[in-house]
Design a protein around this motif. Structure first.
Motif: not given
Ligand SMILES: NC(=O)c1ccc[n+]([C@@H]2O[C@H](COP(=O)([O-])OP(=O)(O)OC[C@H]3O[C@@H](n4cnc5c(N)ncnc54)[C@H](OP(=O)(O)O)[C@@H]3O)[C@@H](O)[C@H]2O)c1
Length: 327
Positions: A60-61, A85
């Motif tokens: 996600r990051t 991502k």
């Protein structure tokens, strides 16, 4: 490595790579769920030693992936590492991420490891219970979107779906995936449901891809201390401790005993994923569920083995993603 899982010793990633790692040289490998403390992070570092051409690492990051990129650069600077991502709780984002790979002509190994275990009730952006959405449904869409690239890499490309022995206690509630909108939610049942779905998906996908020489497996990585335990409540930890001390087995849905798995290192957790990607001795068992680096279909419950459930799940998933997945 093709003997029954129950008779297997627990093997390390290094061992599996020493036997079969050569076939990863020059390959493009996409791995979901990469973080400094995750099984997928360990997998990325392990396979980097086998000289793949490109590792596409999703999270996600970017900050979750950074420690793994640093380890890979230290171990094998020649490997091209690319961060992708993806938020798996948002189907639109899964599609967007797949489009971000438009410049990648082929993916040799698509390894879906990301997951979440026993969180408080929540729904994905698309309104599905979060474990079902993140652990399973996002993979269904990701595989659909990226299948042309895995096909372009055949023969011997692979789609590997991480599952769990929790599959053995899982039921897909076809009529009410969301447990009465959370009112009847049991986090363990939700985790079981998502893993039952993961293993059913691998079964039917392998069947649909028959004759294409694409490897498809679901796997149990065993018990690894990782970020996955973040939602465990003190009551759940006490319950597991008491079970371990009593020596009492858990029971699967068919009443068969399940020994509580011993905790291993992340290398051992990643090993069965590597087996699924490259072990040539299991090629005749495409679609199988693997445990301890071996085919373990004998561990699958009648609910998960029921082919009618596979087709029902496929149709339900198409409805939930809003489009057909014609293989
Ligand atoms: N560890 C075990 O004992 C065990 C046993 C059986 C099966 N498994 C399975 O093994 C897999 C890996 O587990 P693990 O132990 O490595 O757990 P982990 O350390 O928690 O790793 C899971 C990864 O999935 C990512 N993830 C979670 N929700 C996401 C979302 N919405 N979008 C994108 N990424 C998301 C997490 O990212 P964030 O850091 O951003 O949350 C994390 O990097 C899971 O699928 C699990 O079901 C694990």
């Amino acid at each position: 490595m093709s003997t029954a899982a129950s008779s297997q010793v627990i093997l390390s990633s290094e061992f599996i790579l020493s036997k079969y790692g050569e076939s990863l040289a020059g390959k493009t490998i996409l791995i979901t769920g990469v973080a400094g403390d995750s099984i997928a992070g360990e997998l990325a570092v392990q396979v980097s030693s086998a000289n793949p051409s490109t590792l596409i690492l999703t999270a996600r990051t970017g900050s979750r992936v950074d420690p793994i990129v640093a380890k890979i650069k230290a171990k094998n600077p020649a490997v091209n590492v690319r961060f992708l991502k993806i938020d798996l709780s948002d189907l639109k984002d899964v599609k967007r991420a797949a489009r971000d790979l438009d410049d990648v002509p082929k993916i040799d190994h698509l390894v879906a490891v990301a997951g979440v275990m026993m969180p408080p009730f929540a729904k994905t952006v698309d309104g599905v219970e979060s474990q079902f959405g993140v652990n399973y449904l996002a993979n269904f869409l990701l595989v659909k979107e990226l299948l042309p690239k895995v096909r372009a890499a055949a023969p011997k490309s692979s789609i590997v779906i991480c599952s769990s022995s929790a599959m053995r206690g899982g039921v897909v509630n076809f009529d009410d995936l969301n447990y009465n909108d959370g009112k009847d939610y049991d986090p363990r049942a939700g985790y079981g449901q998502s893993n039952a779905a993961r293993t059913m998906f691998a079964k039917l996908l392998a069947e649909k891809l028959q004759g294409e020489d694409i490897r498809v497996f679901s796997i149990d990585p065993g018990a690894v201390a990782s970020g996955l335990q973040r939602h465990f409540t003190p009551e759940f930890i006490d319950m597991i401790k008491a079970l371990r001390e009593s020596g009492e087995p858990l029971r699967d849905l068919d009443g068969r005993s399940i020994a509580l798995p011993p905790f291993t290192g992340a290398s051992e957790g990643a090993a069965t994923l590597i087996t699924a990607m490259v072990d040539p001795t299991i090629e005749g068992s495409n679609g199988a569920y693997l445990h301890h680096n071996a085919v373990a279909d004998d561990e699958i419950t009648s609910h998960v083995l029921n082919r009618e459930h596979w087709t029902k799940l496929w149709a339900l998933s198409e409805k939930l993603i809003g489009e057909p997945f014609n293989v």
